[in-house]
Scaffold this motif. Structure first.
Motif, PDB file in Angstrom:
ATOM      1  N   ASP A  79     -69.398 -19.273  47.539  1.00 37.52           N
ATOM      2  CA  ASP A  79     -70.549 -19.005  46.676  1.00 37.52           C
ATOM      3  C   ASP A  79     -71.747 -19.890  47.005  1.00 37.52           C
ATOM      4  O   ASP A  79     -72.883 -19.451  46.911  1.00 37.52           O
ATOM      5  CB  ASP A  79     -70.158 -19.195  45.199  1.00 37.52           C
ATOM      6  CG  ASP A  79     -69.295 -18.045  44.697  1.00 37.52           C
ATOM      7  OD1 ASP A  79     -69.291 -16.995  45.359  1.00 37.52           O
ATOM      8  OD2 ASP A  79     -68.617 -18.216  43.670  1.00 37.52           O
ATOM      9  N   GLY A  80     -71.520 -21.119  47.398  1.00 34.66           N
ATOM     10  CA  GLY A  80     -72.637 -22.011  47.680  1.00 34.66           C
ATOM     11  C   GLY A  80     -73.081 -22.006  49.123  1.00 34.66           C
ATOM     12  O   GLY A  80     -73.959 -22.786  49.498  1.00 34.66           O
ATOM     13  N   SER A  81     -72.501 -21.164  49.943  1.00 39.03           N
ATOM     14  CA  SER A  81     -72.813 -21.142  51.372  1.00 39.03           C
ATOM     15  C   SER A  81     -73.207 -19.731  51.791  1.00 39.03           C
ATOM     16  O   SER A  81     -72.378 -18.826  51.807  1.00 39.03           O
ATOM     17  CB  SER A  81     -71.615 -21.633  52.201  1.00 39.03           C
ATOM     18  OG  SER A  81     -71.865 -21.475  53.580  1.00 39.03           O
ATOM     19  N   ARG A  82     -74.467 -19.575  52.154  1.00 34.34           N
ATOM     20  CA  ARG A  82     -74.942 -18.263  52.602  1.00 34.34           C
ATOM     21  C   ARG A  82     -74.295 -17.881  53.929  1.00 34.34           C
ATOM     22  O   ARG A  82     -73.956 -16.713  54.154  1.00 34.34           O
ATOM     23  CB  ARG A  82     -76.455 -18.306  52.743  1.00 34.34           C
ATOM     24  CG  ARG A  82     -77.085 -16.985  53.142  1.00 34.34           C
ATOM     25  CD  ARG A  82     -78.596 -17.099  53.089  1.00 34.34           C
ATOM     26  NE  ARG A  82     -79.245 -15.853  53.492  1.00 34.34           N
ATOM     27  CZ  ARG A  82     -80.559 -15.652  53.456  1.00 34.34           C
ATOM     28  NH1 ARG A  82     -81.356 -16.627  53.021  1.00 34.34           N
ATOM     29  NH2 ARG A  82     -81.078 -14.496  53.840  1.00 34.34           N
ATOM     30  N   ALA A  83     -74.095 -18.866  54.810  1.00 33.56           N
ATOM     31  CA  ALA A  83     -73.496 -18.583  56.118  1.00 33.56           C
ATOM     32  C   ALA A  83     -72.051 -18.103  55.962  1.00 33.56           C
ATOM     33  O   ALA A  83     -71.631 -17.143  56.623  1.00 33.56           O
ATOM     34  CB  ALA A  83     -73.552 -19.823  56.999  1.00 33.56           C
ATOM     35  N   THR A  84     -71.283 -18.767  55.085  1.00 35.50           N
ATOM     36  CA  THR A  84     -69.894 -18.358  54.878  1.00 35.50           C
ATOM     37  C   THR A  84     -69.824 -16.977  54.241  1.00 35.50           C
ATOM     38  O   THR A  84     -68.967 -16.161  54.593  1.00 35.50           O
ATOM     39  CB  THR A  84     -69.161 -19.378  53.996  1.00 35.50           C
ATOM     40  OG1 THR A  84     -69.278 -20.680  54.580  1.00 35.50           O
ATOM     41  CG2 THR A  84     -67.688 -19.037  53.867  1.00 35.50           C
ATOM     42  N   ARG A  85     -70.732 -16.705  53.333  1.00 30.73           N
ATOM     43  CA  ARG A  85     -70.767 -15.376  52.708  1.00 30.73           C
ATOM     44  C   ARG A  85     -71.081 -14.307  53.754  1.00 30.73           C
ATOM     45  O   ARG A  85     -70.503 -13.219  53.737  1.00 30.73           O
ATOM     46  CB  ARG A  85     -71.817 -15.356  51.597  1.00 30.73           C
ATOM     47  CG  ARG A  85     -71.842 -14.066  50.791  1.00 30.73           C
ATOM     48  CD  ARG A  85     -72.936 -14.134  49.731  1.00 30.73           C
ATOM     49  NE  ARG A  85     -73.082 -12.880  48.993  1.00 30.73           N
ATOM     50  CZ  ARG A  85     -72.466 -12.581  47.873  1.00 30.73           C
ATOM     51  NH1 ARG A  85     -71.629 -13.469  47.332  1.00 30.73           N
ATOM     52  NH2 ARG A  85     -72.671 -11.421  47.265  1.00 30.73           N
TER      53      ARG A  85
END
Length: 401
Positions: A81-87
């Motif tokens: 949720d706090g990581s755009r790259a991981t999403r």
């Protein structure tokens, strides 16, 4: 989710056939005078044993790599949720890991029919594991999540077990798809209708069964030359810019696109979207999934690797890794250790779950859980006269019964 992903498929791979050397004709070497009659023997020489079936390393490699991606994506869910790259990575992986697994499952279901032996294998290899693990997962949630009221409903698959229900339905309907003139357009039409029909309900997770159906039907239509085509060198090179472009688009779309579209588990109206978006997204995701699946398969090695043997145990990896992912959630692991949501923590979780699912696919684990994933259960089925006749034909002449 090979799932099975999202996994798994346990049907035997086609044997590699080798051309047998021709037997020389006896009459071309016969002498001018008649040869003495052969002395009859009481027992004929035993027929040579059939060559053991060989597994295709490419498909075992593909199944193992796909199931690792399924487990990794599940482990990313609590921390992305706090990581755009991981999403963005999650969106890319989710767009193809289960479609790839389902396509391979369809490919190896081409020979399924309603003969007793095939039906028995479907029941013991898919239906029985579903009944066992649906019950065990429900009991696990009751205990680990302190939720004693959680119901055990065999009609409402929970978490990973939906794939077993879907595979049972898909494989059981294989003769229908094999008899149609244009099965893929029919399957796509059914998926489109499901995506705009919120009244289907949750029973047997039919939304996923119907919306993922085109990938299974496509697998039924594929031939070995299609897989050879995507493994050509030029396809592997072309896959690089395609995947990089997809990652860039996913990074842009990560805060804008709802993840529910990738799950194929509900209609467009259930997401608060206009009904027509279900039609658009069905075709858009189908095309995107096929493109990324082709890229994935182009990078799968075709030779025997250290992990090739694990391809036969992907059902175990699929069904067992959920206990780790859900157990970590229920134990509050991600709340107790916030650093797991950092880039370093995400890398650690990725490696940890990849190692864990790899161990779950090993032969010892497969043997340990064979009673629940691959039970014989011959006691529950009538003997097949045709199979008994074939077994007698294969028995060497003169061998005691």
């Amino acid at each position: 989710m090979f799932h099975a992903p999202h996994g798994y498929q346990r049907a035997p791979l086609p044997p590699a056939r080798e051309q047998e050397p021709e037997t020389p004709l006896a009459r071309t070497l016969a002498p001018a005078t008649p040869a003495p009659a052969p002395v009859p023997t009481a027992v004929s020489a035993p027929a040579p044993a059939p060559a053991p079936k060989q597994r295709d390393a490419f498909f075992d490699n593909a199944k193992y790599l796909a199931i690792v991606l399924v487990a990794v994506a599940h482990m990313w869910e609590p921390v992305m949720d706090g990581s755009r790259a991981t999403r963005a990575l999650y969106m890319v992986v989710y767009s193809f890991h289960m479609p790839a697994f389902i396509i391979i499952s369809g490919y190896f279901s081409r020979g399924f029919d309603l003969r007793p032996k095939k039906v028995q294998r479907l029941i013991t290899g898919v239906a029985v594991p579903y009944l066992i693990f649906e019950t065990v997962y429900s009991l696990f949630k009751r205990w680990a999540d302190d939720d004693p009221g959680h119901s055990i409903s065999l009609l409402d698959p929970w978490y990973l077990t939906w794939f077993l229900v879907a595979l049972f339905v898909w494989r059981l309907t294989t003769p229908i798809w094999r008899s149609l003139r244009h099965p893929l357009p029919v399957a796509l039409a059914i998926a489109v209708l499901a995506s705009v029909t919120p009244d289907i309900g949750d029973d047997l997770n039919l939304q996923r069964v119907l919306q993922f159906l085109p990938f299974f039907v496509l697998g039924l239509l594929l031939k070995p030359e299609h897989f050879k085509m995507v493994r050509r060198r030029e396809v592997r090179l072309l896959a690089v810019p395609v995947v990089l472009s997809t990652l860039a688009f996913a990074y842009w779309a990560a805060p804008r696109l709802e993840l529910g579209w990738f799950y194929h588990s509900s209609a467009a109206q259930d997401r608060g979207a206009p009904w027509w978006t279900g039609i658009v997204m069905t075709f858009a995701l189908f095309g995107c999934s096929l493109l990324l699946t082709a890229c994935f398969l182009s990078w799968v090695p075709g030779r025997t690797m250290w992990f090739t043997v694990l391809g036969a145990g992907t059902l175990g990896g699929y069904l067992l890794h959920g206990f780790l992912v859900k157990g970590a959630n229920y134990a509050g692991l991600f709340d107790s250790y916030p650093w797991l949501s950092s880039p370093l923590g995400e890398v650690f979780l990725t490696v940890a779950i990849a190692v864990a699912v790899t161990l779950m696919c090993t032969p010892p684990v497969r043997r340990l859980f064979r009673w629940s994933m691959e039970p014989e259960m011959n006691w529950a089925f009538l003997r097949d006269p045709a199979e008994d006749a074939r077994r007698r034909e294969r028995r060497p002449v003169g061998k005691a019964s």
